[in-house]
Design an enzyme around this catalytic site. Structure first.
Site, PDB file in Angstrom:
ATOM      1  N   ALA A   1       0.801  -1.230   0.000  1.00 37.82           N
ATOM      2  CA  ALA A   1       0.000   0.000   0.000  1.00 37.82           C
ATOM      3  C   ALA A   1       0.831   1.276   0.000  1.00 37.82           C
ATOM      4  O   ALA A   1       0.272   2.360   0.127  1.00 37.82           O
ATOM      5  CB  ALA A   1      -0.928  -0.003   1.217  1.00 37.82           C
TER       6      ALA A   1
ATOM      7  N   GLY B   1       1.787   3.311  -5.886  1.00 39.77           N
ATOM      8  CA  GLY B   1       1.066   2.753  -7.017  1.00 39.77           C
ATOM      9  C   GLY B   1      -0.373   2.374  -6.723  1.00 39.77           C
ATOM     10  O   GLY B   1      -1.119   3.087  -6.044  1.00 39.77           O
TER      11      GLY B   1
ATOM     12  N   TYR C   1       6.810 -13.856 -13.828  1.00 35.34           N
ATOM     13  CA  TYR C   1       5.694 -13.035 -13.354  1.00 35.34           C
ATOM     14  C   TYR C   1       4.365 -13.590 -13.880  1.00 35.34           C
ATOM     15  O   TYR C   1       3.400 -13.766 -13.125  1.00 35.34           O
ATOM     16  CB  TYR C   1       5.896 -11.588 -13.819  1.00 35.34           C
TER      17      TYR C   1
END
Length: 288
Positions: A23, A26, A178
Site C-alpha cells: 500500500a 502505485g 511473473y
C-alpha cells in the site's frame, strides 16, 4: 457477464476494515486512499516504515471517519508473512476485506533469477505463495467477520505453469516468471473460492488495468498507458459492490467476468498446484 456499476457513491461504515498489501505506492496506495475516503478503516501493509507512515498521513488527512493502522513486513519471507498474519489477528477486532496487491514485476534485470528468503523463485514467492499463506493465516479473522471478501490482484499476463520446473530454473526470464506466478494466483483463487463456498468469505481475482503507471511497469522498461485510477476502480468494486455479495471463485478483466488462461480450468493442474503450494508454505501455518 457482470456489468460495471459506478462505485463512486458507495460509503463504508467506520468499522469496515480492509487490509491492503503493497500500500505504499502505485495501485495499493490508490486503493487504500479510495477505501479510506469512503469512511472505512484501512490497514496498510508495506516493507518500508517511512513510506507506510507517509501514506498513513495521507489517509488521516482525508478525515473521512475511519481509522488507519500500518503493518511492516517483507512478503518475500514466509516467516514474516506468518508473523504479519499473527499480528493482524491479535490486534484487529475484525477484517472485512483482504486485498492482495503487493507484487514483484518483471524486474530491471529480467534475466537474473532471484529467490526468496526460503529459496523459492522470487515472483512465485511474493505473487502467489505470500498471498496464499497470508490468506490462510487470516482466515479465522475473515470468517469471524463474514461476510468478508478476498481480492487477488492478478494480471491479464498469464503463462502456463510447468510442474517439472515450477521455480523456473530453466530458461528464466522475469516477465515469464511473473506471468506464471499470476496464473498460479488465479488458480489458487478458484481453489479457495470452491473451498470457502458457503463460509461467507468470497475470493475473486482481477486484471485491474493494462500497463498502469507503476514502478513495476517502468522498471521492466515498458511505457505506461493508463493512470493508477484506471486500476483502482475495478479493484475497489470487488471490495464494496453490494451486487457482488456471494460472487466467488471468479476472474475479472477489469469490470468484466472473464475467462483466465485455460490451465486455470484444468482440475488436475489446480490440484497439483495447491498440493505443492501447501507443502511450500507449510501445512501447519496458522489458519490452515
Amino acid at each position: 457477464m457482470t456489468q460495471h456499476t459506478s462505485m463512486n457513491g458507495t460509503e463504508l461504515p467506520r468499522h469496515h476494515t480492509t487490509l491492503v498489501t503493497g500500500a505504499t505506492q502505485g495501485l495499493g496506495r490508490g486503493i487504500a486512499l479510495d477505501l479510506a475516503a469512503r469512511g472505512g478503516t484501512v490497514l496498510l501493509h508495506g516493507r518500508d516504515a517511512g513510506r507506510l507512515a507517509a501514506v498513513a498521513a495521507e489517509v488521516r488527512a482525508l478525515d473521512a471517519g475511519g481509522e488507519v493502522r500500518a503493518y511492516v513486513a517483507d512478503l518475500s519471507d514466509l516467516d514474516e508473512v506468518a508473523d504479519l498474519a499473527r499480528r493482524v489477528r491479535e490486534a484487529e477486532p475484525r477484517l472485512d476485506a483482504l486485498v492482495h496487491n503487493a507484487v514483484v514485476g518483471g524486474g530491471a534485470r529480467p534475466l537474473v533469477r532471484e529467490v526468496s528468503a526460503q529459496g523459492h523463485e522470487l515472483r512465485l514467492a511474493v505473487n502467489h505463495l505470500a498471498p496464499y499463506a497470508l490468506t490462510r493465516g487470516l482466515l479465522p479473522l475473515l470468517t469471524a467477520s463474514a461476510p468478508a471478501r478476498i481480492v487477488n490482484v492478478a494480471s491479464i499476463g498469464q503463462e502456463a505453469l510447468d510442474f517439472d520446473d515450477l521455480m523456473v530454473e530453466r530458461g528464466y526470464e522475469g516477465l515469464r516468471a511473473y506471468c506464471r506466478s499470476k496464473l498460479a494466483l488465479i488458480m489458487a483463487t478458484f481453489a479457495l473460492g470452491a473451498e470457502l463456498d458457503g463460509s461467507g468469505v468470497t475470493v475473486n481475482a482481477l486484471h485491474p488495468a493494462h500497463l498502469m503507471d507503476t514502478e513495476g511497469v517502468r522498471t521492466y522498461g515498458l511505457t505506461p498507458l493508463v493512470g493508477i485510477e484506471e486500476g483502482v476502480d475495478p479493484t475497489v468494486r470487488l471490495v464494496v459492490d453490494p451486487g457482488l455479495a456471494g460472487v466467488t471463485g471468479r476472474y475479472f478483466d477489469r469490470f468484466t467476468d472473464a475467462r483466465a488462461h485455460e490451465q486455470a480450468y484444468d482440475a488436475e493442474a489446480v490440484r497439483r498446484l495447491m498440493a505443492l503450494t501447501d507443502g511450500l508454505v507449510g501445512a501447519a501455518a496458522p489458519g490452515v
